[in-house]
Design a protein around this motif. Structure first.
Motif, short mmCIF file in Angstrom:
data_model
loop_
_atom_site.label_atom_id
_atom_site.label_comp_id
_atom_site.label_asym_id
_atom_site.label_seq_id
_atom_site.Cartn_x
_atom_site.Cartn_y
_atom_site.Cartn_z
N GLY A 70 0.64 -1.19 -0.10
CA GLY A 70 0.05 -0.05 0.10
C GLY A 70 0.75 1.45 -0.02
O GLY A 70 0.38 2.34 0.27
N GLN A 71 2.03 1.27 -0.16
CA GLN A 71 3.03 2.31 -0.39
C GLN A 71 2.93 3.09 -1.60
O GLN A 71 2.96 2.20 -2.65
N ALA A 72 3.01 4.36 -1.58
CA ALA A 72 3.23 4.93 -3.11
C ALA A 72 4.59 5.72 -2.83
O ALA A 72 4.82 6.32 -2.11
N VAL A 73 5.50 5.33 -3.84
CA VAL A 73 6.71 6.12 -3.74
C VAL A 73 7.11 6.86 -5.25
O VAL A 73 6.56 6.30 -6.16
N TRP A 74 7.85 7.63 -5.37
CA TRP A 74 8.37 8.15 -6.44
C TRP A 74 9.80 7.54 -6.90
O TRP A 74 10.79 7.21 -6.06
N LEU A 75 9.81 6.97 -8.19
CA LEU A 75 10.96 6.31 -8.64
C LEU A 75 11.56 7.37 -10.00
O LEU A 75 10.91 7.35 -11.05
N PRO A 76 12.76 7.82 -9.47
CA PRO A 76 13.19 8.85 -10.65
C PRO A 76 13.75 7.90 -11.63
O PRO A 76 14.21 6.91 -11.72
N ALA A 77 13.64 8.75 -13.01
CA ALA A 77 14.30 8.02 -14.17
C ALA A 77 15.59 7.38 -14.08
O ALA A 77 16.47 7.72 -13.26
N GLN A 78 15.53 6.01 -14.36
CA GLN A 78 16.94 5.28 -14.19
C GLN A 78 16.88 3.87 -14.92
O GLN A 78 15.97 3.37 -15.45
N ARG A 79 18.19 3.46 -14.89
CA ARG A 79 18.38 2.11 -15.42
C ARG A 79 18.76 1.18 -14.53
O ARG A 79 19.68 1.56 -13.79
N HIS A 80 18.25 0.08 -14.31
CA HIS A 80 18.77 -0.90 -13.33
C HIS A 80 18.25 -2.28 -13.72
O HIS A 80 17.62 -2.37 -14.76
N PHE A 81 18.57 -3.29 -12.97
CA PHE A 81 18.07 -4.80 -13.03
C PHE A 81 17.83 -5.17 -11.40
O PHE A 81 18.24 -4.37 -10.55
N GLY A 82 17.14 -5.78 -11.18
CA GLY A 82 16.47 -6.21 -9.74
C GLY A 82 16.42 -7.73 -9.39
O GLY A 82 16.16 -8.51 -10.28
N GLU A 83 16.26 -7.88 -8.11
CA GLU A 83 16.15 -9.43 -7.63
C GLU A 83 15.29 -9.09 -6.53
O GLU A 83 15.39 -8.39 -5.58
N ASN A 84 14.11 -10.09 -6.56
CA ASN A 84 13.22 -10.13 -5.63
C ASN A 84 14.12 -10.89 -4.17
O ASN A 84 14.32 -11.91 -4.29
N THR A 85 14.34 -10.19 -3.21
CA THR A 85 15.11 -10.60 -2.15
C THR A 85 14.09 -11.05 -0.78
O THR A 85 14.62 -11.47 0.26
N GLY A 86 13.05 -10.87 -1.10
CA GLY A 86 11.95 -11.24 0.11
C GLY A 86 11.49 -12.66 0.08
O GLY A 86 12.25 -13.55 -0.83
N THR A 87 10.53 -13.09 0.95
CA THR A 87 10.09 -14.39 0.97
C THR A 87 8.53 -14.27 0.53
O THR A 87 8.19 -15.28 0.36
N THR A 88 7.99 -13.29 -0.27
CA THR A 88 6.92 -13.37 -0.71
C THR A 88 6.86 -12.82 -2.24
O THR A 88 7.78 -12.11 -2.69
N PRO A 89 5.90 -13.14 -3.01
CA PRO A 89 5.79 -12.34 -4.42
C PRO A 89 5.81 -11.10 -4.41
O PRO A 89 5.07 -10.51 -3.36
N THR A 90 5.93 -10.38 -5.41
CA THR A 90 6.05 -9.01 -5.60
C THR A 90 4.75 -8.71 -6.72
O THR A 90 4.62 -9.50 -7.46
N HIS A 91 3.97 -7.46 -6.15
CA HIS A 91 2.82 -7.28 -7.15
C HIS A 91 2.97 -5.52 -6.96
O HIS A 91 2.68 -5.32 -5.90
N THR A 92 3.16 -4.95 -7.98
CA THR A 92 3.23 -3.34 -8.07
C THR A 92 2.70 -3.02 -9.21
O THR A 92 2.49 -3.55 -10.24
N ILE A 93 2.27 -1.50 -9.01
CA ILE A 93 1.62 -0.81 -10.41
C ILE A 93 2.71 0.27 -10.47
O ILE A 93 3.23 0.94 -9.35
N LEU A 94 3.27 0.71 -11.67
CA LEU A 94 4.06 1.66 -11.95
C LEU A 94 3.44 2.55 -12.72
O LEU A 94 2.65 2.11 -13.88
#
Length: 118
Positions: A70-94
């Motif tokens: 339920g958090q909303a955060v600003w993601l400044p323009a960027q290039r990256h790659f990522g890895e889910n380091t948690g123990t649960t699935p990720t579900h987000t809206i961008l």
């Protein structure tokens, strides 16, 4: 301008929900341990629909972040790659901005800005 579109570089994780000339709305899903390949994001607002724990990397830099549902955060323009380091699935809206508001990726931007008080 997005050059490595995440819906093309990582179609198993990103899908377009809606788009017009001002914004594009993406859904992102993954499982613990899943990784993405390098991709670009314009300036965006990210809304977490699940707990979100990941390590984002760009070159030699890494950024670990954990957000709650339920958090909303600003993601400044960027290039990256990522890895889910948690123990649960990720579900987000961008919500990606277009045009002049999209910004240009900078070498200093990596990950979402830390959320402030609501």
């Amino acid at each position: 301008m997005v050059t490595d579109d995440p819906t093309l570089t990582n179609p198993d994780h990103y899908r377009t929900l809606w788009e017009n000339e001002h914004v594009r709305v993406l859904e992102y899903t993954d499982e613990p341990g899943d990784r993405t390949t390098p991709h670009d994001h314009p300036n965006s607002v990210m809304v977490t629909l699940s707990d979100f724990s990941r390590r984002l990397s760009a070159g030699e830099r890494t950024f670990d972040t954990a957000l709650t549902t339920g958090q909303a955060v600003w993601l400044p323009a960027q290039r990256h790659f990522g890895e889910n380091t948690g123990t649960t699935p990720t579900h987000t809206i961008l919500i990606e901005l277009k045009g002049d508001a999209a910004g240009e990726p900078s070498s200093g931007a990596l990950g979402p800005e830390r959320p402030g008080p609501a």
